[in-house]
Design a protein around this motif. Structure first.
Motif, PDB file in Angstrom:
ATOM      1  N   ALA A 239      38.590  36.082  48.711  1.00  0.00           N
ATOM      2  CA  ALA A 239      37.362  36.405  49.440  1.00  0.00           C
ATOM      3  C   ALA A 239      36.899  37.829  49.196  1.00  0.00           C
ATOM      4  O   ALA A 239      35.702  38.106  49.188  1.00  0.00           O
ATOM      5  N   ALA A 240      37.829  38.759  49.006  1.00  0.00           N
ATOM      6  CA  ALA A 240      37.456  40.171  48.924  1.00  0.00           C
ATOM      7  C   ALA A 240      38.035  40.813  47.668  1.00  0.00           C
ATOM      8  O   ALA A 240      39.081  40.391  47.152  1.00  0.00           O
ATOM      9  N   ALA A 241      37.339  41.835  47.192  1.00  0.00           N
ATOM     10  CA  ALA A 241      37.833  42.593  46.035  1.00  0.00           C
ATOM     11  C   ALA A 241      39.198  43.180  46.352  1.00  0.00           C
ATOM     12  O   ALA A 241      39.444  43.675  47.451  1.00  0.00           O
ATOM     13  N   GLY A 242      40.101  43.090  45.383  1.00  0.00           N
ATOM     14  CA  GLY A 242      41.451  43.601  45.576  1.00  0.00           C
ATOM     15  C   GLY A 242      42.430  42.549  46.060  1.00  0.00           C
ATOM     16  O   GLY A 242      43.633  42.807  46.118  1.00  0.00           O
ATOM     17  N   ASP A 243      41.923  41.357  46.404  1.00  0.00           N
ATOM     18  CA  ASP A 243      42.798  40.295  46.894  1.00  0.00           C
ATOM     19  C   ASP A 243      43.270  39.410  45.747  1.00  0.00           C
ATOM     20  O   ASP A 243      42.630  39.322  44.685  1.00  0.00           O
ATOM     21  N   THR A 244      44.389  38.716  45.997  1.00  0.00           N
ATOM     22  CA  THR A 244      44.961  37.790  45.020  1.00  0.00           C
ATOM     23  C   THR A 244      45.425  36.529  45.740  1.00  0.00           C
ATOM     24  O   THR A 244      46.032  36.622  46.811  1.00  0.00           O
ATOM     25  N   ASN A 245      45.147  35.378  45.168  1.00  0.00           N
ATOM     26  CA  ASN A 245      45.711  34.124  45.651  1.00  0.00           C
ATOM     27  C   ASN A 245      46.612  33.537  44.580  1.00  0.00           C
ATOM     28  O   ASN A 245      46.549  33.927  43.405  1.00  0.00           O
ATOM     29  N   TYR A 246      47.453  32.568  44.998  1.00  0.00           N
ATOM     30  CA  TYR A 246      48.532  32.115  44.120  1.00  0.00           C
ATOM     31  C   TYR A 246      48.587  30.590  44.046  1.00  0.00           C
ATOM     32  O   TYR A 246      48.174  29.888  44.973  1.00  0.00           O
ATOM     33  N   ALA A 247      49.139  30.103  42.924  1.00  0.00           N
ATOM     34  CA  ALA A 247      49.370  28.672  42.755  1.00  0.00           C
ATOM     35  C   ALA A 247      50.547  28.488  41.800  1.00  0.00           C
ATOM     36  O   ALA A 247      50.868  29.385  41.003  1.00  0.00           O
ATOM     37  N   ILE A 248      51.207  27.336  41.924  1.00  0.00           N
ATOM     38  CA  ILE A 248      52.274  26.969  40.994  1.00  0.00           C
ATOM     39  C   ILE A 248      51.871  25.657  40.334  1.00  0.00           C
ATOM     40  O   ILE A 248      51.501  24.693  41.011  1.00  0.00           O
ATOM     41  N   ASN A 362      57.454  25.205  35.395  1.00  0.00           N
ATOM     42  CA  ASN A 362      56.671  25.935  36.388  1.00  0.00           C
ATOM     43  C   ASN A 362      55.830  27.021  35.736  1.00  0.00           C
ATOM     44  O   ASN A 362      56.311  27.768  34.881  1.00  0.00           O
ATOM     45  N   HIS A 363      54.563  27.089  36.144  1.00  0.00           N
ATOM     46  CA  HIS A 363      53.668  28.167  35.745  1.00  0.00           C
ATOM     47  C   HIS A 363      53.208  28.851  37.039  1.00  0.00           C
ATOM     48  O   HIS A 363      52.629  28.182  37.913  1.00  0.00           O
ATOM     49  N   PHE A 364      53.433  30.129  37.153  1.00  0.00           N
ATOM     50  CA  PHE A 364      53.130  30.870  38.369  1.00  0.00           C
ATOM     51  C   PHE A 364      51.821  31.619  38.151  1.00  0.00           C
ATOM     52  O   PHE A 364      51.762  32.582  37.388  1.00  0.00           O
ATOM     53  N   VAL A 365      50.774  31.156  38.839  1.00  0.00           N
ATOM     54  CA  VAL A 365      49.412  31.613  38.564  1.00  0.00           C
ATOM     55  C   VAL A 365      48.911  32.525  39.674  1.00  0.00           C
ATOM     56  O   VAL A 365      49.161  32.274  40.860  1.00  0.00           O
ATOM     57  N   GLU A 366      48.214  33.581  39.267  1.00  0.00           N
ATOM     58  CA  GLU A 366      47.542  34.473  40.218  1.00  0.00           C
ATOM     59  C   GLU A 366      46.044  34.435  39.920  1.00  0.00           C
ATOM     60  O   GLU A 366      45.631  34.571  38.761  1.00  0.00           O
ATOM     61  N   ILE A 367      45.256  34.249  40.966  1.00  0.00           N
ATOM     62  CA  ILE A 367      43.789  34.330  40.855  1.00  0.00           C
ATOM     63  C   ILE A 367      43.386  35.658  41.493  1.00  0.00           C
ATOM     64  O   ILE A 367      43.591  35.866  42.697  1.00  0.00           O
ATOM     65  N   ILE A 368      42.858  36.554  40.704  1.00  0.00           N
ATOM     66  CA  ILE A 368      42.664  37.953  41.103  1.00  0.00           C
ATOM     67  C   ILE A 368      41.183  38.280  41.179  1.00  0.00           C
ATOM     68  O   ILE A 368      40.430  37.990  40.237  1.00  0.00           O
TER      69      ILE A 368
END
Length: 370
Positions: A239-248, A362-368
């Motif tokens: 939602a905001a600049a500087g944030d990161t969400n994750y997925a596997i 497993n692939h560990f993904v970050e959405i930045i």
């Protein structure tokens, strides 16, 4: 030789008596009088069923152990105390007892002798963390919710979850009562939770294995094998600049190489690939990072962002419509990180492609959002 020297000093002392007078030992009245109970522990932390020995002495004012009877008494039924019959000091200036943890609770042992007493605090920890799991068979890539108990809570700043493989889990959120963690693929067994607050012992935070177990079953992102069924990752856009969400993510169970961008563009990829859709309402700065189990060469994993899902429009020469990002995530690096780009409003597809080698489980993904 020492005896003669001492004798000489004795003579000098006697000769000095008429001048200095008689001087008594200021500590003589402390000899032989119980002054304190001394134990080798002031605090014990025991697992349920665990044991420890407590040694104690009664000492006088000079800290000299005395031959005084000593007793050990549990404060509550949460612990038991028994005389250590294997302990036989000579002279009998100390005693020893075996403390056994019976119930997960706070307790103590009272040590008495010579009309004095001391207390050894005891914290009995459960054998494991028995908080409920939202599922015993979570899908790989899904979120597992772990709930606290009445006596064991979570310390949000320090809570951490380790899966049976020894892999650290990605904690999505944490409160005193709930922890949500992403589930890797291929995990079976008990977890270990650090940052568990033992409420009946002030300021005690421990790490405990869970009494519940998991068996990962299925794939939360199974539909990622097709452009038409690509799971919607729009909610994962920060939602905001500087944030990161994750997925596997795991690769599809069957090789879908025929629809993978770098295969279609004849870049030499072997596939398979996992495809995800994002719909952006406004121009959005995004980067994607992915790590995996294995090396940079086996498997060689690439990340792509495409603006079209029609394979016939893919151009092997220019990479359109997958060239806007610039193939920053399609190198030999591990982890891979896409270039910083501002994506226009509309629908985009994020692709994790197995370029070569055996696909990682497993692939560990970050959405930045930079």
């Amino acid at each position: 030789m020492n005896r003669r020297l001492f004798g000489a000093f004795g003579v000098l002392a006697v000769a000095a008596l008429p001048i200095g007078g008689c001087k008594s030992d200021p500590f003589s009245d402390l000899d032989g009088t119980p002054s304190a109970v001394v134990t080798n522990f002031s605090y014990l932390q025991l697992p349920l069923g665990g044991q420890a020995t407590v040694n104690a002495s009664v000492v006088d004012g000079r800290a000299t152990p005395l031959e005084v009877p000593i007793t050990f008494t549990p404060c509550t039924a949460d612990v038991t105390v028994a005389t250590d019959t294997s302990y036989h000091p000579m002279p009998v200036t100390s005693a020893q007892a075996i403390v056994t943890a019976v119930t997960a609770n706070a307790s103590c042992v009272i040590v008495e002798g010579g009309g004095l007493e001391d207390t050894v605090d005891v914290a009995v920890l459960p054998a494991g963390f028995s908080g409920a799991f939202s599922s015993a068979t979570p899908m790989g890539g899904d979120t597992l919710t772990i709930t606290s108990t009445t006596t064991l809570k979570f310390d949000p700043p320090t809570v951490a979850v380790t899966f049976p493989s020894g892999r650290a889990g990605r904690v999505v959120s944490a409160t005193a009562d709930q922890v949500r963690v992403l589930v890797p693929f291929g995990e079976n067994g008990a977890l270990t939770i650090a940052g568990v607050e033992v409420t009946y012992v002030p300021d005690l935070i421990v790490s405990l294995p869970t009494t519940n177990t998991i068996t990962t079953t299925g794939n939360k992102w199974a539909a990622a094998n097709s452009w038409q069924t690509a799971p919607d990752w729009t909610p994962l856009v920060p939602a905001a600049a500087g944030d990161t969400n994750y997925a596997i993510v795991a690769m599809p169970g069957t090789n879908n190489a025929a629809v993978c961008p770098e295969v279609v563009m004849a870049f030499g990829s072997s596939g398979p690939c996992a495809i995800f859709r994002l719909t952006l309402a406004d121009s959005t700065a995004l980067r994607f990072r992915a790590d995996w189990i294995g090396t940079g060469a086996n498997p060689d994993v690439d990340l792509l962002v495409c603006s079209d899902s029609t394979l016939a429009n893919f151009d092997g020469a220019t990479g359109a419509p997958c060239d806007f990002e610039g193939f920053g995530g399609a190198t030999g690096a591990k982890p891979q990180l896409t270039n910083a780009r501002i994506y226009a409003p509309g629908t985009w597809w994020f692709v994790i492609e197995n370029y070569a080698g055996t696909p990682s489980p497993n692939h560990f993904v970050e959405i930045i959002k930079p």
